[in-house]
Design a protein around this motif. Sequence first.
Motif: not given
Length: 293
Positions: A248-265
């Motif tokens: 999650l820290d390295i990958g930038r555009d591998e998934a939509p922003m909303a999904m990356r934010l949800a994944s971080r939470a």
Amino acid sequence: MTRSGLTRQNVRHAASLLWQGRNPAARVYDSIGTEFFLALDEGWLNLGLWEGDGTDPSEAPRAVRRLVSTLAEPLPRGGVVLDVGNGLAAQDPLIAEVAQPKRLVALNITESQLRAGRGRLAEAHALAVNGDATRIPLRDQSVDGVISVEAAFHFPSRARFFSEAFRVLRPGGVLSMSDVPVTRLPRRPGELLAGLTQLRAWGLSTAAVATAGQIVDAVTTAGFREVSERLVGERVIAPALAFVRRRLDIGRDEAPMAMRLASRAMLSQVELLWRRGLLDYLLLTAIKPKSAG
Ligand SMILES: C[S@@+](CC[C@H](N)C(=O)[O-])C[C@H]1O[C@@H](n2cnc3c(N)ncnc32)[C@H](O)[C@@H]1O
């Protein structure tokens, strides 16, 4: 696909945080789809059995396979094997390679995964069955080995799954599985919030919450004997969390922003539950006795 880059299935999954609905496990895995950007390897959905601490991403493909071959190892060779909750079927060719079954049956409640895994199921010469682990559509004593990788916490009732596994196994048959037990219940508001949100996000009911001791008791109550269990959270959960954090820290555009934010939470919550010692990872093997008593 919505303008945010999310699929309709993602939106339904998000809505299920408020309203669970029918067949919550299938809703989750329809949403995760076939190219889950946090998967340890393409088509694999398990957390892996690691030798390292998860900071070397090149170990991930070996870790997912090591977990499955470790669980497949106790299965009898050359018999009928039932794989319950087989994900995208990446594990089935490996189960077939280890157990050399005369017949491999893959049971999954998520039809879209069985469709997506068609090629891998064909490679494993496996028969795909869309159905529920707590109502296995197979005859009594028709199976020699039951394997279930990281799926039992989804089943509506572990007790019913164990009694179904016992029913379909022949005497002397083997159950080999992994599961995620709790070690204690939440004591603080943050732990409770993380626990409840994780249950909802993964489509789980409170029936999923069980200690390793309670899981072993349920296996024994179903009639299984020679139960052997091993807690390996340090080799599974800890490195998988480190792997996902790095991704999650390295990958930038591998998934939509909303999904990356949800994944971080989500990741922060699981990290909290792990750090505070609420979770572990269980490997379990049990035998259906050859004769009653
Ligand atoms: C965490 S995934 C694990 C998938 C796969 N074993 C792996 O490790 O890659 C859980 C799997 O269990 C399946 N599942 C959930 N509830 C089920 C049920 N009641 N009966 C059968 N399969 C179920 C899901 O569809 C999904 O394939």
